[in-house]
Enzyme design. Structure first.
Site, PDB file in Angstrom:
ATOM      1  N   GLU A 139       0.867  -1.181   0.000  1.00 26.68           N
ATOM      2  CA  GLU A 139       0.000   0.000   0.000  1.00 26.68           C
ATOM      3  C   GLU A 139       0.902   1.229   0.000  1.00 26.68           C
ATOM      4  OE1 GLU A 139      -3.734   1.938   2.514  1.00 26.68           O
ATOM      5  OE2 GLU A 139      -2.657   0.196   3.311  1.00 26.68           O
ATOM      6  N   HIS A 148      -0.135   7.145   6.371  1.00 28.18           N
ATOM      7  CA  HIS A 148       1.191   7.048   5.753  1.00 28.18           C
ATOM      8  C   HIS A 148       2.014   8.306   6.042  1.00 28.18           C
ATOM      9  CE1 HIS A 148       0.227   3.572   2.950  1.00 28.18           C
ATOM     10  NE2 HIS A 148      -0.938   3.878   3.476  1.00 28.18           N
ATOM     11  N   HIS A 177      -5.803   6.184  -1.764  1.00 23.91           N
ATOM     12  CA  HIS A 177      -5.036   7.329  -1.254  1.00 23.91           C
ATOM     13  C   HIS A 177      -4.785   8.293  -2.414  1.00 23.91           C
ATOM     14  CE1 HIS A 177      -4.147   5.956   2.864  1.00 23.91           C
ATOM     15  NE2 HIS A 177      -4.219   4.758   2.341  1.00 23.91           N
ATOM     16  N   HIS A 207     -10.005   0.615   0.356  1.00 29.29           N
ATOM     17  CA  HIS A 207     -10.926   1.205   1.342  1.00 29.29           C
ATOM     18  C   HIS A 207     -11.740   2.356   0.732  1.00 29.29           C
ATOM     19  CE1 HIS A 207      -7.456   3.825   2.020  1.00 29.29           C
ATOM     20  NE2 HIS A 207      -6.848   2.955   2.808  1.00 29.29           N
ATOM     21  N   ASN A 229     -12.617   6.181   1.812  1.00 30.47           N
ATOM     22  CA  ASN A 229     -11.604   6.707   2.727  1.00 30.47           C
ATOM     23  C   ASN A 229     -10.335   7.065   1.978  1.00 30.47           C
ATOM     24  OD1 ASN A 229     -12.799   4.142   4.856  1.00 30.47           O
ATOM     25  ND2 ASN A 229     -13.232   6.302   5.143  1.00 30.47           N
ATOM     26  N   ARG A 281     -20.030  17.724  -9.486  1.00 26.23           N
ATOM     27  CA  ARG A 281     -19.339  18.097 -10.728  1.00 26.23           C
ATOM     28  C   ARG A 281     -18.084  17.267 -10.991  1.00 26.23           C
ATOM     29  NH1 ARG A 281     -21.683  22.813  -8.886  1.00 26.23           N
ATOM     30  NH2 ARG A 281     -22.841  24.001 -10.473  1.00 26.23           N
ATOM     31  N   GLY A 314     -18.964   0.896  10.869  1.00 28.17           N
ATOM     32  CA  GLY A 314     -19.884   1.925  11.314  1.00 28.17           C
ATOM     33  C   GLY A 314     -19.223   3.252  11.592  1.00 28.17           C
ATOM     34  N   ASP A 362      -8.203  -3.820   7.504  1.00 27.96           N
ATOM     35  CA  ASP A 362      -7.129  -2.826   7.617  1.00 27.96           C
ATOM     36  C   ASP A 362      -6.545  -2.886   9.028  1.00 27.96           C
ATOM     37  OD1 ASP A 362      -5.433  -0.921   6.651  1.00 27.96           O
ATOM     38  OD2 ASP A 362      -6.894   0.701   6.527  1.00 27.96           O
TER      39      ASP A 362
END
Length: 313
Positions: free
Chosen positions: A133, A145, A197, A218, A221, A229, A251, A274
């Site tokens: 990742e 990160h 990311h 993910h 996120n 737009r 959640g 994760d």
């Protein structure tokens, strides 16, 4: 017929992923499932292990994004011993296959992580490969990160990633941070590419998918938000029947309404943890101070202090 490599496991309930079989047995041959049969049809010559009354037998979970477990973080110690400890911690909760996930770090440590996974490829069936990742991620969406570790790929990086390897390799990258053709070179080498990311626009995400990217890391996120737009990576993923997206469904990371929206799209969902080092620990008090600092908030570790429950980034 040689039955020495065959045996069966019987249970009151056997779930094959689609159908529940009552009072059935799973026949295993050479380490692989050969079939599911009613208990009376199990060949008499087979050794049968019968699970306790009321037990369920089901496939193990596969988790493609596992940073740590058992008070071990893969990045802290990219060794076979660390991977074995992480896999053991997840196995307690029914996860039988993982991609140890190595986040953005130095080239030397990344190479060490790849080598550690390769050493286990033929010894530990729960280690399916590696998930890298980063470090080719957007500095605008670094998440956990270290921004100092984020960078564009070099020719040496490409050589490291595409050399012959054992096990699967999944690479998460931001498509706007790599040159045109880079994703195609990775996929040509058998690497699965996931987008994440990222501040990619819709067009940039679609171009990456055209080069062979099939995953989204993910979803929702650490990526450009869905907007009227500019749909960005989220819109590109959800309208693609060839895309697979991971989600942290706790959640907290994703609102239930957004989860329902994602599940109505054309793409294929995958649950990921994760997970961080506290996964599998019985009590926060048993964690080292460094681990507690990495997992010190409700958003990271859930509502309770006891960590038999999952711990996410």
């Amino acid at each position: 017929m040689n039955t020495s490599s065959r045996h069966a496991v019987a249970a009151d309930h056997v779930f094959d992923g689609m159908v529940v079989h009552r009072h059935a047995a799973v026949v295993i041959e050479d380490g692989h499932v050969a079939g599911i049969v009613p208990r009376p049809e199990v060949p008499a010559a087979l050794t049968v292990r019968t699970l306790p009354d009321g037990a369920w037998l089901a496939p193990g979970f596969i988790d493609l994004q596992v940073n740590g477990g058992g008070d071990v973080l893969f990045n802290d110690a990219p060794t076979p011993a660390s991977i074995t400890a992480i896999a053991a911690a997840h196995r307690k909760f029914g996860t039988t296959g993982i991609l140890p996930t190595f986040i953005s770090d130095t080239p030397d440590k990344t190479s060490a992580a790849i080598a550690a996974v390769a050493m286990l490829a033929d010894r530990d069936p729960s280690v399916l490969g590696i998930h890298l990742e980063g470090p080719f991620l957007s500095p605008e969406k670094p998440g956990v990160h270290d921004p100092r570790a984020l960078r564009a790929p070099t020719a040496e990086d490409l050589q490291t990633l595409t050399r012959p390897r054992k096990g699967a390799m999944l690479v998460t990258l931001a498509p706007e941070r790599v040159p045109s053709g880079f994703i195609a070179q990775l996929t040509a080498a058998g690497i699965r590419v996931s987008l994440g990311h990222s501040m990619a626009t819709y067009d940039e995400a679609r171009a990456a998918m055209a080069e062979g990217a099939t995953g989204v890391t993910h979803l929702f996120n650490a990526m450009r938000p869905l907007a009227s737009r500019e749909g960005g990576l989220i819109a590109a993923a959800l309208e693609s029947p060839d895309a697979w997206f991971g989600m942290i469904v706790d959640g907290i990371h994703v609102d239930p309404a957004m989860l329902r929206l994602a599940l109505r799209g054309a793409a294929h969902p995958m649950l990921v943890t994760d997970a961080m080092p506290p996964w599998g620990e019985l009590d926060r008090a048993s964690l080292s101070p460094a681990r507690r600092s990495r997992c010190g908030t409700a958003a990271a570790c859930g509502e309770t202090a006891r960590l038999r429950a999952p711990c996410w980034t």
